[in-house]
Write an enzyme that holds these catalytic residues in place. Structure first.
Site, short mmCIF file in Angstrom:
data_model
loop_
_atom_site.label_atom_id
_atom_site.label_comp_id
_atom_site.label_asym_id
_atom_site.label_seq_id
_atom_site.Cartn_x
_atom_site.Cartn_y
_atom_site.Cartn_z
N ILE A 46 0.81 -1.22 0.00
CA ILE A 46 0.00 0.00 0.00
C ILE A 46 0.85 1.27 0.00
O ILE A 46 0.32 2.36 -0.20
CB ILE A 46 -1.02 0.04 1.17
CG1 ILE A 46 -0.32 0.04 2.52
CG2 ILE A 46 -2.02 -1.10 1.03
CD1 ILE A 46 -1.25 0.35 3.69
N GLN A 108 12.30 -3.94 9.32
CA GLN A 108 11.02 -4.64 9.18
C GLN A 108 9.97 -3.80 9.90
O GLN A 108 10.05 -3.57 11.10
CB GLN A 108 11.10 -6.04 9.80
CG GLN A 108 9.83 -6.85 9.64
CD GLN A 108 9.93 -8.24 10.25
OE1 GLN A 108 10.87 -8.56 10.97
NE2 GLN A 108 8.95 -9.08 9.96
N HIS A 114 7.76 -11.33 5.55
CA HIS A 114 7.32 -11.07 4.17
C HIS A 114 8.51 -10.69 3.29
O HIS A 114 9.52 -10.19 3.78
CB HIS A 114 6.24 -9.99 4.12
CG HIS A 114 6.66 -8.66 4.67
ND1 HIS A 114 6.76 -8.41 6.02
CD2 HIS A 114 7.00 -7.50 4.05
CE1 HIS A 114 7.13 -7.15 6.22
NE2 HIS A 114 7.29 -6.58 5.03
N HIS A 116 9.57 -8.50 -0.23
CA HIS A 116 9.19 -7.45 -1.16
C HIS A 116 9.74 -7.83 -2.53
O HIS A 116 10.90 -8.21 -2.64
CB HIS A 116 9.83 -6.11 -0.78
CG HIS A 116 9.42 -5.58 0.54
ND1 HIS A 116 8.52 -4.55 0.67
CD2 HIS A 116 9.79 -5.92 1.81
CE1 HIS A 116 8.35 -4.27 1.95
NE2 HIS A 116 9.11 -5.09 2.66
#
Length: 173
Positions: A46, A108, A114, A116
């Site tokens: 986002i 982080q 996760h 990227h």
């Protein structure tokens, strides 16, 4: 505090195809998933560093890469190259970073493991003075929901084609 990635995983359950519920407002802020398997999720960042900036995460909450199961690690290894190819074909950008940070000191921000996948377009003269670094820092901007909706549709279509290519025509996630 609720983990935003766990919320996305709850609102977008696993799918046997790329036909994920297109209702982006299932989460606040809106989320734009392109992949939802029993073990993994992939969705648009986002606050992207570049158009198409993807996040790939485990469905199960793990703070660091060292916490994932062997099965999740294999699934991540299977999908990172596939999603890289998908993103390159859709964006037309054939240079990218794959970055994974572990802990606050390593930048982080969301404490849910996760990766990227960040497209890195060629540096034009006007971009040469902007800060683009290898490890995910640089100029971020808010994701435009309308543009994201269009992009995620193209990404999902390409994921479907990639699955067919990789699975020998079976077309199943």
């Amino acid at each position: 505090m609720t983990c935003p990635f766990c919320t996305i995983g709850t609102r977008h359950p696993p799918s046997k195809s790329t036909s994920i519920n297109p209702d982006y407002d299932l989460t606040t802020p809106a989320s734009f998933p392109i992949l939802s398997t029993p073990l993994l999720l992939a969705f648009l960042d986002i606050m992207p560093l570049a158009p198409g900036h993807l996040l790939v995460t485990t469905r199960q909450h793990h703070e660091k890469i060292s916490d994932v199961t062997e099965e999740e690690a294999m699934e991540l290894g299977r999908w990172l190259p596939r999603l890289s190819r998908v993103l390159a074909r859709v964006s037309g950008v054939w240079d990218w970073n794959i970055v994974q940070n572990n802990g606050a000191a390593a930048a982080q921000v969301v404490p849910h493991m996760h990766f990227h996948i960040i497209p890195r377009p060629a540096l034009t003269p006007e971009l040469r003075n902007r800060s683009f670094t290898m490890f995910g820092r640089g100029q971020r901007s808010e994701l435009d929901d309308e543009e994201a909706g269009e992009l995620v549709g193209r990404l999902r279509e390409e994921v479907e084609k990639e699955v067919v290519r990789c699975e020998g025509g079976k077309g199943k996630l």
